[in-house]
Design an enzyme around this catalytic site. Structure first.
Site, PDB file in Angstrom:
ATOM      1  N   PHE A  27      -0.175  -7.383  -5.463  1.00  0.00           N
ATOM      2  CA  PHE A  27      -0.061  -8.042  -4.354  1.00  0.00           C
ATOM      3  C   PHE A  27      -1.377  -8.601  -3.983  1.00  0.00           C
ATOM      4  O   PHE A  27      -2.317  -8.342  -4.834  1.00  0.00           O
ATOM      5  CB  PHE A  27       0.555  -7.014  -3.004  1.00  0.00           C
ATOM      6  CG  PHE A  27      -0.751  -5.988  -2.752  1.00  0.00           C
ATOM      7  CD1 PHE A  27      -0.440  -4.952  -3.427  1.00  0.00           C
ATOM      8  CD2 PHE A  27      -1.374  -6.118  -1.592  1.00  0.00           C
ATOM      9  CE1 PHE A  27      -1.657  -3.952  -3.219  1.00  0.00           C
ATOM     10  CE2 PHE A  27      -2.134  -4.995  -1.135  1.00  0.00           C
ATOM     11  CZ  PHE A  27      -2.527  -4.074  -2.185  1.00  0.00           C
ATOM     12  N   LYS A  36       0.850  -1.302   0.085  1.00  0.00           N
ATOM     13  CA  LYS A  36      -0.110  -0.015  -0.114  1.00  0.00           C
ATOM     14  C   LYS A  36       0.901   1.184  -0.335  1.00  0.00           C
ATOM     15  O   LYS A  36       0.545   2.476  -0.829  1.00  0.00           O
ATOM     16  CB  LYS A  36      -0.946   0.053   1.403  1.00  0.00           C
ATOM     17  CG  LYS A  36      -2.105  -0.887   1.086  1.00  0.00           C
ATOM     18  CD  LYS A  36      -2.896  -0.511   2.355  1.00  0.00           C
ATOM     19  CE  LYS A  36      -4.043  -1.640   2.542  1.00  0.00           C
ATOM     20  NZ  LYS A  36      -4.876  -1.354   3.973  1.00  0.00           N
ATOM     21  N   ASP A  72      -8.351   1.518   4.266  1.00  0.00           N
ATOM     22  CA  ASP A  72      -8.912   0.183   4.401  1.00  0.00           C
ATOM     23  C   ASP A  72      -9.556  -0.282   3.127  1.00  0.00           C
ATOM     24  O   ASP A  72     -10.249   0.371   2.509  1.00  0.00           O
ATOM     25  CB  ASP A  72      -9.849   0.042   5.421  1.00  0.00           C
ATOM     26  CG  ASP A  72     -10.113  -1.220   6.076  1.00  0.00           C
ATOM     27  OD1 ASP A  72      -8.926  -1.845   6.387  1.00  0.00           O
ATOM     28  OD2 ASP A  72     -11.063  -1.954   5.985  1.00  0.00           O
TER      29      ASP A  72
END
Ligand code: IMP
Length: 186
Positions: free
Chosen positions: A148, A12, A69
């Site tokens: 990922f 991230k 999130d």
């Protein structure tokens, strides 16, 4: 402008930097900022969990902070894994769990989306939210080695996100869209 990102997820962090660095923002991870904690994601929505992560770091640093999130929603699985995407199976087995749950499910029922909610807490502690989503479908096998998480099984048109370059993924991804919305707030 410096931005603190409340995450321990290196992927991230990389994606935030790939998008925000060329725009002149310096993204500093929570550990680089001296706040090396892991907040418990006890919320039941992306919004709640993004706030929990951002607030935990804000409470330590009292500086503007953002948290993401995100997760995968598979329609045939009633929206699972959703907010539980990071905990759906042991590391390295999450894609396989989704693939096996969709065994025998035809193409038109394999629709899915990635969702990302970013919570931005400003210097005064006020929280604001932006979001992004990316519609696609779940393939039949892992393909590609970039990206990922669930990228190798998530098809956007005819390629998985793991078969795209970083720039290609960022241009269409849930996180890319949310980050570009975020820059309008900053
Ligand atoms: P969390 O936001 O820390 O709860 O983690 C979200 C989880 O969703 C990640 O660990 C990945 O498994 C999955 N996920 C979120 N964004 C992506 C993405 O861009 N590609 C693939 N998987 C993702």
């Amino acid at each position: 402008m410096k931005i603190i990102l409340a995450t321990n997820n290196k992927n991230k962090l990389r994606e935030f930097r790939e998008i925000l660095s060329p725009m002149g923002y310096e993204v500093i991870s929570q550990s680089e900022a001296g706040a090396d904690i892991e907040a418990d994601e006890t919320g039941t929505t992306f919004e709640e969990n993004a706030y929990i992560k951002a607030k935990a770091i804000y409470d330590i640093l009292h500086m503007p902070v953002i948290a993401d999130d995100s997760g995968l929603e598979v329609d045939h699985l009633g929206g699972a894994p959703g907010v539980y995407s990071a905990r759906y199976a042991e590391p390295g087995h999450r894609c396989e769990r989704v693939l096996s749950e969709l065994e025998g499910v035809p193409d038109n029922e394999r629709t899915a989306r990635f969702r990302c909610v970013i919570c931005f807490i400003d210097a005064d502690g006020k929280a604001q939210y932006v979001s992004g989503s990316c519609e696609g479908r779940i393939g039949y096998e892992r393909r590609g080695s970039n990206g990922f998480g669930y990228d190798p099984i998530f098809l956007y048109d005819d390629r998985t996100l793991a078969e795209m370059s970083a720039d290609e993924k960022n241009a269409i991804s849930h996180r890319g869209k949310a980050i570009r919305e975020l820059t309008k707030l900053l």
